[in-house]
Design a protein around this motif. Sequence first.
Motif, PDB file in Angstrom:
ATOM      1  N   PRO A 254      -2.727  -2.505   7.560  1.00  8.78           N
ATOM      2  CA  PRO A 254      -3.218  -1.708   8.690  1.00  8.78           C
ATOM      3  C   PRO A 254      -3.394  -0.231   8.372  1.00  8.78           C
ATOM      4  N   GLN A 255      -2.778   0.249   7.289  1.00  9.48           N
ATOM      5  CA  GLN A 255      -2.909   1.677   6.958  1.00  9.48           C
ATOM      6  C   GLN A 255      -4.258   2.011   6.324  1.00  9.48           C
ATOM      7  N   LEU A 256      -4.967   1.015   5.835  1.00 13.20           N
ATOM      8  CA  LEU A 256      -6.256   1.263   5.194  1.00 13.20           C
ATOM      9  C   LEU A 256      -7.276   1.814   6.187  1.00 13.20           C
ATOM     10  N   ARG A 257      -8.143   2.694   5.730  1.00 18.54           N
ATOM     11  CA  ARG A 257      -9.274   3.110   6.545  1.00 18.54           C
ATOM     12  C   ARG A 257     -10.208   1.922   6.708  1.00 18.54           C
ATOM     13  N   GLU A 353      -7.945   5.512  -3.395  1.00 15.54           N
ATOM     14  CA  GLU A 353      -8.700   6.271  -2.397  1.00 15.54           C
ATOM     15  C   GLU A 353      -7.971   6.357  -1.059  1.00 15.54           C
ATOM     16  N   SER A 354      -6.828   5.683  -0.938  1.00 13.55           N
ATOM     17  CA  SER A 354      -6.079   5.662   0.315  1.00 13.55           C
ATOM     18  C   SER A 354      -4.612   5.987   0.034  1.00 13.55           C
ATOM     19  N   PRO A 355      -4.265   7.281  -0.106  1.00 21.09           N
ATOM     20  CA  PRO A 355      -2.888   7.669  -0.444  1.00 21.09           C
ATOM     21  C   PRO A 355      -1.848   7.149   0.545  1.00 21.09           C
ATOM     22  N   ILE A 356      -2.197   7.081   1.824  1.00 20.18           N
ATOM     23  CA  ILE A 356      -1.233   6.595   2.823  1.00 20.18           C
ATOM     24  C   ILE A 356      -0.868   5.144   2.535  1.00 20.18           C
ATOM     25  N   ALA A 358      -1.210   3.594  -0.376  1.00 23.70           N
ATOM     26  CA  ALA A 358      -0.504   3.552  -1.655  1.00 23.70           C
ATOM     27  C   ALA A 358       0.977   3.865  -1.460  1.00 23.70           C
ATOM     28  N   GLU A 359       1.272   4.886  -0.662  1.00 22.80           N
ATOM     29  CA  GLU A 359       2.665   5.252  -0.397  1.00 22.80           C
ATOM     30  C   GLU A 359       3.409   4.129   0.315  1.00 22.80           C
ATOM     31  N   ALA A 360       2.739   3.524   1.321  1.00 18.48           N
ATOM     32  CA  ALA A 360       3.375   2.436   2.067  1.00 18.48           C
ATOM     33  C   ALA A 360       3.643   1.235   1.160  1.00 18.48           C
ATOM     34  N   LEU A 361       2.682   0.901   0.303  1.00 14.47           N
ATOM     35  CA  LEU A 361       2.857  -0.236  -0.599  1.00 14.47           C
ATOM     36  C   LEU A 361       3.963   0.019  -1.618  1.00 14.47           C
ATOM     37  N   LEU A 362       4.077   1.258  -2.094  1.00 11.55           N
ATOM     38  CA  LEU A 362       5.148   1.585  -3.034  1.00 11.55           C
ATOM     39  C   LEU A 362       6.525   1.411  -2.387  1.00 11.55           C
ATOM     40  N   LYS A 363       6.632   1.793  -1.125  1.00 13.91           N
ATOM     41  CA  LYS A 363       7.906   1.617  -0.417  1.00 13.91           C
ATOM     42  C   LYS A 363       8.229   0.137  -0.252  1.00 13.91           C
ATOM     43  N   ILE A 364       7.195  -0.649   0.082  1.00 13.84           N
ATOM     44  CA  ILE A 364       7.395  -2.094   0.213  1.00 13.84           C
ATOM     45  C   ILE A 364       7.799  -2.686  -1.129  1.00 13.84           C
ATOM     46  N   ALA A 365       7.125  -2.253  -2.192  1.00 12.61           N
ATOM     47  CA  ALA A 365       7.439  -2.753  -3.534  1.00 12.61           C
ATOM     48  C   ALA A 365       8.877  -2.429  -3.926  1.00 12.61           C
ATOM     49  N   GLN A 366       9.332  -1.228  -3.598  1.00  8.43           N
ATOM     50  CA  GLN A 366      10.704  -0.835  -3.923  1.00  8.43           C
ATOM     51  C   GLN A 366      11.718  -1.705  -3.183  1.00  8.43           C
TER      52      GLN A 366
END
Length: 381
Positions: A254-257, A353-356, A358-366
């Motif tokens: 849902p964070q994707l543009r 192209e979507s830093p928001i 990317a950040e959310a996915l990194l948190k999920i990955a962690q």
Amino acid sequence: MNKTALRTRPKTGPVQVADFAPESMIELRGVVKRFSNAAGEFTVLKGVDLTINRGEFVSIVGKSGSGKSTLLNMITGIDHPSDGLVVVNGTDIYTGVSESQRSNWRGKNLGIVFQFFQLLPMLTLLENVMLPMDYVDMYDFDERPTRAMDLLKLVGLEKFANKLPVLVSTGQQQLAAIARAMACDPPLLVADEPTGNLDSRSADTIIQLFELFVSQGKTIVMVTHDPSLTSRTNRNIIISDGELINETISRALPQLRHRHMLEFTRIAETRPLQPNEIIIQQGQPVDYFYIVSKGEVEMLVKDQVVSRLRTNEFFGEIELLQGGNSLTDVRAGNSPAELLTISRADFLRVIQESPITAEALLKIAQRKMEALKEDKLAAKP
């Protein structure tokens, strides 16, 4: 299968279409809408396929110019598709149908709620609600005032029945418009920004009414920009640049543009899975981002299931974002399943192209990494 061969009553108005599921209220197949002006021809809807089932409460969202109002006009019969098939409540509303036939069908089968109410200013609220019954000649003449009053009671306006629209608030005008839309007891209600001019309290009253109608078996399709309203609908359909975004992608990310969701929609490939089919083996390279679109998949460590992913959940992002090979075995569950797959290169290009996102996915990955470490420790003999 030839749809035309299955149609009946081809010369007398809207035709019944036999090859769609009975639970479907709305079926759009390959709907295209083109407009022409002095600057040339442009396409607003680009081959839209859409199914909405009976009893669903659906919101349609999209930026200005995305095509959502045009899509709504296809469903209501207000405008004509350039190509494609539109079936509403089992009826093809365009093939061989005159404007007067479609207008009469519309009056009996759907109610429309507009952003600016569209009440006739010279008629009382009661008379406005009676008007659709008069137009399509539904209910006995003497029964119409009683039915109209019952609907005004339902929306809390019985005390204002004999007032002109200008003498009540904007919220009350919209309530009256909803009562009018339900005058002929249609199975489908279509609303275009119904709360756009209302305060939050009035908007909540409108949505509560819609929820009541859905509980009674009605189908509601609502265009809105308000996230607080989309969260209360069964489905959220996003349209971007005249195309529908895959609902699995929009729910999973849902964070994707919208433009990035649309790009993933265009490039994602579907992979069907048999029960217990191996998707990835531990230690192998991961070349795709996976989203579960049907069924479930299992993640295993030493043949022990440590996690189950269900529809709209995803995997592969850890390895794609952080590098390395698969940390677990991944297989389908005990029933057939389906995945959407996006290649490594396409996934990384869009995510960059979507830093928001990317950040959310990194948190999920962690979080997944931490949980996996605990699962591996628990799996040790």
